[in-house]
Design an enzyme around this catalytic site. Structure first.
Site, mmCIF file in Angstrom:
data_model
loop_
_atom_site.group_PDB
_atom_site.id
_atom_site.type_symbol
_atom_site.label_atom_id
_atom_site.label_comp_id
_atom_site.label_asym_id
_atom_site.label_seq_id
_atom_site.Cartn_x
_atom_site.Cartn_y
_atom_site.Cartn_z
ATOM 1 N N HIS A 61 5.201 62.982 11.111
ATOM 2 C CA HIS A 61 4.227 62.184 11.848
ATOM 3 C C HIS A 61 4.086 60.821 11.168
ATOM 4 O O HIS A 61 4.588 60.598 10.066
ATOM 5 C CB HIS A 61 2.890 62.908 11.902
ATOM 6 C CG HIS A 61 2.918 64.146 12.736
ATOM 7 N ND1 HIS A 61 1.808 64.941 12.934
ATOM 8 C CD2 HIS A 61 3.920 64.745 13.435
ATOM 9 C CE1 HIS A 61 2.115 65.952 13.718
ATOM 10 N NE2 HIS A 61 3.394 65.863 14.031
ATOM 11 N N GLU A 63 1.687 59.193 9.703
ATOM 12 C CA GLU A 63 1.021 59.087 8.400
ATOM 13 C C GLU A 63 1.961 59.466 7.267
ATOM 14 O O GLU A 63 2.029 58.785 6.238
ATOM 15 C CB GLU A 63 -0.219 59.991 8.377
ATOM 16 C CG GLU A 63 -1.289 59.597 9.380
ATOM 17 C CD GLU A 63 -1.101 60.235 10.747
ATOM 18 O OE1 GLU A 63 -2.032 60.154 11.570
ATOM 19 O OE2 GLU A 63 -0.011 60.819 10.997
ATOM 20 N N CYS A 87 -3.601 65.053 11.985
ATOM 21 C CA CYS A 87 -3.715 66.489 12.256
ATOM 22 C C CYS A 87 -4.086 67.240 10.978
ATOM 23 O O CYS A 87 -3.747 66.827 9.872
ATOM 24 C CB CYS A 87 -2.414 67.026 12.836
ATOM 25 S SG CYS A 87 -1.003 66.946 11.715
ATOM 26 N N THR A 173 9.485 48.800 52.878
ATOM 27 C CA THR A 173 10.407 49.277 51.845
ATOM 28 C C THR A 173 11.846 49.387 52.334
ATOM 29 O O THR A 173 12.764 49.526 51.534
ATOM 30 C CB THR A 173 9.968 50.658 51.343
ATOM 31 O OG1 THR A 173 10.006 51.597 52.431
ATOM 32 C CG2 THR A 173 8.553 50.602 50.775
ATOM 33 N N TRP A 182 19.430 45.778 48.176
ATOM 34 C CA TRP A 182 18.299 45.902 47.252
ATOM 35 C C TRP A 182 17.198 44.976 47.728
ATOM 36 O O TRP A 182 17.479 43.820 48.082
ATOM 37 C CB TRP A 182 18.700 45.497 45.836
ATOM 38 C CG TRP A 182 19.727 46.372 45.221
ATOM 39 C CD1 TRP A 182 21.070 46.158 45.173
ATOM 40 C CD2 TRP A 182 19.485 47.605 44.532
ATOM 41 N NE1 TRP A 182 21.695 47.174 44.502
ATOM 42 C CE2 TRP A 182 20.739 48.066 44.099
ATOM 43 C CE3 TRP A 182 18.338 48.341 44.262
ATOM 44 C CZ2 TRP A 182 20.860 49.265 43.398
ATOM 45 C CZ3 TRP A 182 18.467 49.510 43.568
ATOM 46 C CH2 TRP A 182 19.713 49.964 43.137
ATOM 47 N N THR A 208 14.191 61.632 49.996
ATOM 48 C CA THR A 208 14.771 60.470 49.318
ATOM 49 C C THR A 208 16.117 60.823 48.694
ATOM 50 O O THR A 208 17.057 60.030 48.713
ATOM 51 C CB THR A 208 13.804 59.960 48.238
ATOM 52 O OG1 THR A 208 12.622 59.459 48.868
ATOM 53 C CG2 THR A 208 14.432 58.841 47.408
ATOM 54 N N LEU A 216 18.323 58.536 39.154
ATOM 55 C CA LEU A 216 17.046 58.610 38.431
ATOM 56 C C LEU A 216 17.242 58.654 36.914
ATOM 57 O O LEU A 216 16.470 59.283 36.184
ATOM 58 C CB LEU A 216 16.218 59.815 38.888
ATOM 59 C CG LEU A 216 15.861 59.880 40.373
ATOM 60 C CD1 LEU A 216 14.989 61.092 40.657
ATOM 61 C CD2 LEU A 216 15.174 58.596 40.837
ATOM 62 N N ARG A 219 19.164 53.308 32.798
ATOM 63 C CA ARG A 219 20.390 52.527 32.619
ATOM 64 C C ARG A 219 19.985 51.101 32.278
ATOM 65 O O ARG A 219 19.842 50.256 33.161
ATOM 66 C CB ARG A 219 21.255 52.565 33.874
ATOM 67 C CG ARG A 219 21.688 53.964 34.278
ATOM 68 C CD ARG A 219 22.613 53.968 35.481
ATOM 69 N NE ARG A 219 22.024 53.341 36.654
ATOM 70 C CZ ARG A 219 21.158 53.935 37.471
ATOM 71 N NH1 ARG A 219 20.746 55.173 37.209
ATOM 72 N NH2 ARG A 219 20.678 53.296 38.530
ATOM 73 N N GLY A 273 9.799 59.227 48.208
ATOM 74 C CA GLY A 273 9.613 58.161 49.156
ATOM 75 C C GLY A 273 8.207 58.025 49.699
ATOM 76 O O GLY A 273 7.232 58.455 49.073
#
Length: 339
Positions: A61, A63, A87, A173, A182, A208, A216, A219, A273
């Site tokens: 962690h 710390e 913690c 859209t 695009w 979609t 998805l 990149r 969508g």
């Protein structure tokens, strides 16, 4: 007026803000743990600082990382600044409070307490019981904002939900024939990839997937980059879709969020969508809206809208959020709105 106290408060805030910057550098890499930053300031030289951040699960962690950077010589008698309460329980790693006490730190400044039931004040209590001075609340609003997804997850079991949509200025859209690639420019599309990189999962509807066959993935610069978010499809995705392998979910959206929360998803990015966007919005499950607006006009009412479904019946029923930021990305605008 006690000038010394004011000076100390200002110094505390300054160091916590530096710890916030460190935490931001690892955001998107630590889930289901929070992204935390820590600074150690030696008692002998307040201009000297040592920083640390939370590693991916199983690693140290923030710390512990900062104390290792400081070493025994600088940690003893030092002040430690951390964005989140350390913690005090045994998890994948040993308690951070044990490391702080063993290092001989004399004072700990904490941005906010951790609402996780395993911590929830126990870290502060353990440090004070060891004779360490503890201050809580430095730059608390800024830390709360940065850790909003983690805090929501620990309090509700649900991930922080971001709804992202790209449209023309007249809120369309896609064209009537479904073509949409695009609407926005390269700068806005790269920002979406950065948003994905900070998210633990990305969700779209099966419609979609069938219409656009999106990957998805993250990149950045045109290439797959870093840790990839979990891909989630609301409904059934074709077996050979680019989104596969994906988690397919269905049913009540609240139950879907519960399942994702149980899988360690702190931040969920919903990318559409229009029917899925409407469902999340209508159920009031969105925490942040991110709109990418292109300087383009379809110029009619037959283009595809942002939301598919019934909206407000009267002006009094119109949903109103809070404007967080407006930023120009190339020729497009990025507008972020809080629920």
């Amino acid at each position: 007026m006690d000038v010394s106290v004011d000076t100390e408060n200002l110094r505390d805030t300054e160091h916590i803000r530096r710890a916030i910057e460190l935490a931001e550098s690892v955001r998107g890499t630590t889930s289901p743990n929070p992204w935390v930053g820590c600074i150690v300031v030696p008692a002998s030289d307040h201009a000297l600082t040592f920083g640390g951040t939370t590693a991916p699960p199983g690693g140290p962690h923030a710390e512990v990382a900062a104390l290792r950077q400081a070493g025994e010589g600088h940690a003893r008698g030092a002040t430690l600044f951390t964005t989140l309460e350390p913690c005090a329980h045994q998890g994948r790693t040993s308690p951070c409070t044990d490391a702080i006490i063993a290092a001989g730190v004399s004072r700990v400044v904490i941005g906010i307490e951790d609402p996780d039931p395993l911590v929830a004040g126990r870290g502060v209590a353990a440090l004070r019981a060891a004779g360490i001075e503890v201050t809580v609340g430095a730059a608390a609003a800024e830390v709360t904002d940065q850790l909003a997804p983690y805090l929501k997850h620990r309090r509700s079991g649900h991930p922080w939900v971001i709804l992202k949509m790209a449209s023309s200025l007249d809120a369309r859209t896609a064209a009537p024939d479904g073509s949409s690639e695009w609407i926005t420019g390269e700068e806005a599309r790269q920002d979406v990839h950065r948003l994905r990189a900070r998210s633990d999962a990305v969700l779209v509807g099966a419609g979609t997937v069938r219409a656009d066959d999106p990957e998805l993935t993250v990149r950045l610069g045109g290439h797959a980059s870093g840790r990839q978010p979990m891909r989630v499809v609301l409904g059934r995705a074709p077996p050979h879709a680019k989104v596969q392998p994906a988690l397919e979910v269905s049913g009540d959206l609240g139950d879907v969020l519960t399942e994702l929360g149980q899988r360690g998803v702190l931040q969920l990015l919903v990318e559409g969508g229009a029917s899925v966007a409407h469902a999340f919005h209508a159920a009031r499950l969105v925490d942040r809206y991110v709109f990418y607006l292109a300087p383009a006009l379809f110029g009619g009412d037959d283009g595809r809208p942002l939301f598919a479904g019934p909206g407000a019946g009267t002006i009094d029923e119109v949903w109103r959020g809070k404007l967080v930021s407006v930023e120009q990305l190339g020729q497009d605008l990025r507008v972020e709105v809080a629920a």
